[in-house]
Motif scaffolding. Structure first.
Motif: not given
Length: 244
Positions: A79-107
């Protein structure tokens, strides 16, 4: 206890899941689990439609007192084939954001089918001089990926490298699971980095990443192809490109 949240409101989550009322049930379940002393985790699928919700989901998780956030990066199978993926650049942005939010939210943030998050963490720590020597120098730790430290057994006994890489290496009705995992040709090839192709093969972060073999298969038809959603260009690949 883990509960899926793919939106931070009834409108976004219920629309993604296709069942009205699931957001309210999910939040109630998480709150109840916490009230009786259970640690809780939320799972989120990252796709074009859910990316805008990520900051609000992080805030909601913090407010609900969750212990961990498992972030699933889309592999276009089933069913995942029906969804639209992020571009490589958007992946990078999300991954960097996840690292930063792990620091601020202590998750405690874990990713599924985004092994390049390990590379992002190393790079971000190096920038802030919080270098993890165990990762950078000694490559210690468990870095699981499809077929390496991980195995998926289907309801019919078929053994796959992961639930997102439906290439069977055998069936537990015919051979013991350990024998399939250790000795099947598919699993042995997936554990040998020399079988990787393109920039994944020469990447200096290869020992902690390898790229998603499931996504390579889903998008390119080859489980050994380079990770198609990684924006990083290895130094050795730059040199190869210049030479040609």
């Amino acid at each position: 206890m883990a509960i899926s949240l793919d939106g931070a409101s009834p409108e976004t989550h219920d629309t993604f899941r296709g069942v009205p009322g699931t957001f309210e049930l999910a939040v109630d379940a998480l709150s109840y689990a916490r009230s009786i002393g259970l640690s809780t985790q939320i799972n989120t699928t990252v796709a074009k439609t859910t990316r805008p919700e990520l900051p609000k989901i992080a805030d909601l998780g913090r407010d609900l007192g969750i212990s961990a956030w498992e972030v699933f990066f889309l592999v276009p199978v089933g069913r995942g084939a029906l969804l639209e993926q992020l571009s490589p650049e958007e992946y990078e942005e999300v991954l960097i954001w996840l690292y930063k939010v792990s620091k601020t939210h202590k998750l405690h943030i874990r990713t599924t089918e985004a092994p390049h998050f390990r590379r992002v963490v190393i790079q971000q720590r190096a920038k802030s001089q919080e270098i993890d020597h165990a990762l950078v120098q000694n490559k210690r730790g468990v870095h699981m990926h499809d077929g390496y430290g991980f195995v998926f057994v289907s309801a019919t006994g078929e053994v796959y490298p992961s639930g997102f890489l439906p290439l069977s290496a055998g069936n537990v009705k015919e051979k013991p699971l350990l024998e399939i995992y250790q000795n099947s040709e598919l699993f042995k090839k997936l554990r040998d980095r020399s079988n990787l192709k393109g920039k994944c093969r020469v990447c200096e972060f290869g020992d902690v990443c390898w790229g998603s073999r499931a996504r390579a298969w889903a998008e390119l038809g080859d489980p050994f192809a380079s990770e198609p959603r990684c924006a990083y260009v290895p130094e050795a690949w730059k040199e190869t490109s210049l030479a040609t």
